[in-house]
Design a protein around this motif. Structure first.
Motif, PDB file in Angstrom:
ATOM      1  N   LEU A  74       0.785  -1.284   0.019  1.00  0.00           N
ATOM      2  CA  LEU A  74      -0.031   0.087  -0.046  1.00  0.00           C
ATOM      3  C   LEU A  74       0.854   1.209  -0.036  1.00  0.00           C
ATOM      4  CD1 LEU A  74      -2.954   1.088   0.206  1.00  0.00           C
ATOM      5  CD2 LEU A  74      -2.714   1.077   2.640  1.00  0.00           C
ATOM      6  N   ASN A  75       2.143   1.206   0.540  1.00  0.00           N
ATOM      7  CA  ASN A  75       2.916   2.427   0.922  1.00  0.00           C
ATOM      8  C   ASN A  75       3.194   2.999  -0.689  1.00  0.00           C
ATOM      9  OD1 ASN A  75       2.892   2.125   3.430  1.00  0.00           O
ATOM     10  ND2 ASN A  75       4.949   1.162   3.703  1.00  0.00           N
ATOM     11  N   TYR A  76       3.816   2.308  -1.543  1.00  0.00           N
ATOM     12  CA  TYR A  76       4.294   2.533  -2.738  1.00  0.00           C
ATOM     13  C   TYR A  76       3.032   2.945  -3.712  1.00  0.00           C
ATOM     14  CZ  TYR A  76       8.678   1.668  -0.822  1.00  0.00           C
ATOM     15  OH  TYR A  76       9.743   1.831   0.081  1.00  0.00           O
ATOM     16  N   MET A  77       2.278   2.041  -3.652  1.00  0.00           N
ATOM     17  CA  MET A  77       1.019   2.200  -4.568  1.00  0.00           C
ATOM     18  C   MET A  77       0.321   3.839  -4.114  1.00  0.00           C
ATOM     19  SD  MET A  77       1.022  -0.069  -6.588  1.00  0.00           S
ATOM     20  CE  MET A  77      -0.382   0.386  -7.736  1.00  0.00           C
ATOM     21  N   LEU A  78       0.157   3.888  -2.869  1.00  0.00           N
ATOM     22  CA  LEU A  78      -0.525   5.385  -2.799  1.00  0.00           C
ATOM     23  C   LEU A  78       0.368   6.350  -3.126  1.00  0.00           C
ATOM     24  CD1 LEU A  78      -2.388   4.722   0.713  1.00  0.00           C
ATOM     25  CD2 LEU A  78      -3.326   4.909  -1.465  1.00  0.00           C
ATOM     26  N   LEU A  79       1.734   6.496  -3.127  1.00  0.00           N
ATOM     27  CA  LEU A  79       2.689   7.400  -3.266  1.00  0.00           C
ATOM     28  C   LEU A  79       2.586   7.403  -4.826  1.00  0.00           C
ATOM     29  CD1 LEU A  79       4.688   9.212  -2.361  1.00  0.00           C
ATOM     30  CD2 LEU A  79       6.463   7.426  -2.649  1.00  0.00           C
ATOM     31  N   ALA A  80       2.480   6.315  -5.632  1.00  0.00           N
ATOM     32  CA  ALA A  80       2.384   6.430  -6.919  1.00  0.00           C
ATOM     33  C   ALA A  80       1.127   7.088  -7.435  1.00  0.00           C
ATOM     34  CB  ALA A  80       2.627   5.196  -7.780  1.00  0.00           C
ATOM     35  N   ALA A  81       0.194   7.085  -6.540  1.00  0.00           N
ATOM     36  CA  ALA A  81      -1.418   7.630  -6.986  1.00  0.00           C
ATOM     37  C   ALA A  81      -1.162   9.020  -6.694  1.00  0.00           C
ATOM     38  CB  ALA A  81      -2.580   7.110  -5.970  1.00  0.00           C
ATOM     39  N   VAL A  82      -0.383   9.676  -5.723  1.00  0.00           N
ATOM     40  CA  VAL A  82      -0.128  10.753  -5.486  1.00  0.00           C
ATOM     41  C   VAL A  82       0.503  11.657  -6.818  1.00  0.00           C
ATOM     42  CG1 VAL A  82       1.306  12.859  -4.146  1.00  0.00           C
ATOM     43  CG2 VAL A  82       0.083  10.842  -3.055  1.00  0.00           C
ATOM     44  N   ILE A  83       1.678  11.058  -7.311  1.00  0.00           N
ATOM     45  CA  ILE A  83       2.562  11.383  -8.534  1.00  0.00           C
ATOM     46  C   ILE A  83       1.441  11.225  -9.639  1.00  0.00           C
ATOM     47  CG2 ILE A  83       4.302  10.847 -10.007  1.00  0.00           C
ATOM     48  CD1 ILE A  83       5.801   9.624  -7.403  1.00  0.00           C
ATOM     49  N   TYR A  84       0.678  10.421  -9.959  1.00  0.00           N
ATOM     50  CA  TYR A  84      -0.064  10.307 -10.860  1.00  0.00           C
ATOM     51  C   TYR A  84      -0.911  11.527 -11.129  1.00  0.00           C
ATOM     52  CZ  TYR A  84       1.179   6.111 -13.238  1.00  0.00           C
ATOM     53  OH  TYR A  84       2.023   4.909 -13.837  1.00  0.00           O
ATOM     54  N   ALA A  85      -1.884  11.809  -9.761  1.00  0.00           N
ATOM     55  CA  ALA A  85      -2.553  12.750  -9.441  1.00  0.00           C
ATOM     56  C   ALA A  85      -2.074  14.027  -9.890  1.00  0.00           C
ATOM     57  CB  ALA A  85      -3.260  12.867  -8.291  1.00  0.00           C
ATOM     58  N   ILE A  86      -0.627  14.413  -9.585  1.00  0.00           N
ATOM     59  CA  ILE A  86      -0.036  15.566  -9.959  1.00  0.00           C
ATOM     60  C   ILE A  86      -0.034  15.949 -11.341  1.00  0.00           C
ATOM     61  CG2 ILE A  86       2.171  16.929  -9.804  1.00  0.00           C
ATOM     62  CD1 ILE A  86       2.493  15.370  -7.116  1.00  0.00           C
ATOM     63  N   GLY A  87      -0.176  14.790 -12.158  1.00  0.00           N
ATOM     64  CA  GLY A  87      -0.171  15.017 -13.620  1.00  0.00           C
ATOM     65  C   GLY A  87      -1.315  15.409 -14.211  1.00  0.00           C
ATOM     66  N   ILE A  88      -2.441  15.210 -13.316  1.00  0.00           N
ATOM     67  CA  ILE A  88      -3.904  15.363 -14.083  1.00  0.00           C
ATOM     68  C   ILE A  88      -3.811  17.136 -14.781  1.00  0.00           C
ATOM     69  CG2 ILE A  88      -6.139  15.998 -13.551  1.00  0.00           C
ATOM     70  CD1 ILE A  88      -6.011  13.525 -11.688  1.00  0.00           C
ATOM     71  N   PRO A  89      -3.421  17.966 -13.994  1.00  0.00           N
ATOM     72  CA  PRO A  89      -3.417  19.485 -14.559  1.00  0.00           C
ATOM     73  C   PRO A  89      -2.575  19.556 -15.783  1.00  0.00           C
ATOM     74  CG  PRO A  89      -3.180  19.523 -12.298  1.00  0.00           C
ATOM     75  CD  PRO A  89      -3.111  18.010 -12.626  1.00  0.00           C
ATOM     76  N   PHE A  90      -1.561  18.667 -15.729  1.00  0.00           N
ATOM     77  CA  PHE A  90      -0.695  18.951 -17.212  1.00  0.00           C
ATOM     78  C   PHE A  90      -1.254  18.116 -18.274  1.00  0.00           C
ATOM     79  CE2 PHE A  90       2.452  18.860 -13.480  1.00  0.00           C
ATOM     80  CZ  PHE A  90       3.056  20.085 -13.911  1.00  0.00           C
ATOM     81  N   PHE A  91      -1.988  17.154 -17.949  1.00  0.00           N
ATOM     82  CA  PHE A  91      -3.017  16.304 -18.858  1.00  0.00           C
ATOM     83  C   PHE A  91      -4.015  17.435 -19.531  1.00  0.00           C
ATOM     84  CE2 PHE A  91      -6.660  13.957 -20.231  1.00  0.00           C
ATOM     85  CZ  PHE A  91      -6.222  12.981 -21.069  1.00  0.00           C
ATOM     86  N   MET A  92      -4.556  18.051 -18.698  1.00  0.00           N
ATOM     87  CA  MET A  92      -5.779  18.738 -19.083  1.00  0.00           C
ATOM     88  C   MET A  92      -5.272  19.868 -20.003  1.00  0.00           C
ATOM     89  SD  MET A  92      -7.878  18.849 -15.386  1.00  0.00           S
ATOM     90  CE  MET A  92      -8.798  20.212 -15.979  1.00  0.00           C
ATOM     91  N   LYS A  93      -3.938  20.734 -19.613  1.00  0.00           N
ATOM     92  CA  LYS A  93      -3.401  21.660 -20.277  1.00  0.00           C
ATOM     93  C   LYS A  93      -3.105  20.991 -21.808  1.00  0.00           C
ATOM     94  CE  LYS A  93       0.281  24.934 -20.233  1.00  0.00           C
ATOM     95  NZ  LYS A  93       0.210  25.483 -21.642  1.00  0.00           N
ATOM     96  N   ALA A  94      -2.336  20.001 -21.882  1.00  0.00           N
ATOM     97  CA  ALA A  94      -2.120  19.500 -22.909  1.00  0.00           C
ATOM     98  C   ALA A  94      -3.281  18.963 -23.973  1.00  0.00           C
ATOM     99  CB  ALA A  94      -1.268  18.339 -22.806  1.00  0.00           C
ATOM    100  N   ARG A  95      -4.338  18.647 -23.284  1.00  0.00           N
ATOM    101  CA  ARG A  95      -5.573  18.361 -24.044  1.00  0.00           C
ATOM    102  C   ARG A  95      -6.067  19.626 -24.457  1.00  0.00           C
ATOM    103  NH1 ARG A  95      -9.503  13.937 -24.194  1.00  0.00           N
ATOM    104  NH2 ARG A  95      -7.681  12.520 -23.749  1.00  0.00           N
ATOM    105  N   LYS A  96      -6.078  20.517 -23.885  1.00  0.00           N
ATOM    106  CA  LYS A  96      -6.587  21.866 -24.389  1.00  0.00           C
ATOM    107  C   LYS A  96      -5.980  22.555 -25.230  1.00  0.00           C
ATOM    108  CE  LYS A  96     -10.238  24.378 -23.144  1.00  0.00           C
ATOM    109  NZ  LYS A  96     -11.395  23.739 -23.746  1.00  0.00           N
TER     110      LYS A  96
END
Length: 136
Positions: A74-96
């Motif tokens: 669970l430790n590293y999977m939740l840490l990976a989720a944090v890192i992936y979630a940080i990428g959401i705004p970048f995805f939105m900007k690139a898509r726009k």
């Protein structure tokens, strides 16, 4: 990088994080291979691997990937989720930037990004509450 800065064993922490970050992609790719091979009409006929071979490989790869998620913990999977979630705004900007006339997310992507964001928040809370055990 902030997490690694406070870690006593930065090399092993980064190795563990990068290993876990690739697991969702691996599982999705092998599951898709399994799906295509399981449907006789969708599997291409002009490739070197037989349909049965691809189906077995996809199934075993998916099972192995799920076992790796379990083994990572669970430790590293939740840490990976944090890192992936940080990428959401970048995805939105690139898509726009790519197509300003279309919305940033379709229905499935919106649901997935909300779930990912919630997991990222949970991961951040978990990281704050257990930072000594994780960064040890």
């Amino acid at each position: 990088m902030i997490v690694v800065y406070f870690s006593n064993n930065a090399w092993n922490l980064m190795l563990s994080i990068t290993g876990v970050m690739v697991l969702p992609c691996y599982i999705v790719c092998t599951a898709y291979l399994w799906k295509i091979a399981a449907k006789n009409d969708n599997y291409p006929t002009n490739i070197f691997a037989s349909r049965k071979n691809a189906e077995i490989t996809g199934l075993l790869g998916t099972i192995y990937g799920l076992w790796l998620v379990y083994a990572a913990g669970l430790n590293y999977m939740l840490l990976a989720a944090v890192i992936y979630a940080i990428g959401i705004p970048f995805f939105m900007k690139a898509r726009k930037e790519f197509d300003p006339s279309n919305p940033e997310f379709n229905k499935e992507e919106r649901i997935f990004s909300i779930v990912l964001f919630i997991l990222g928040i949970l991961g951040l809370i978990y990281l704050i509450m257990n930072y000594k055990a994780l960064l040890g």
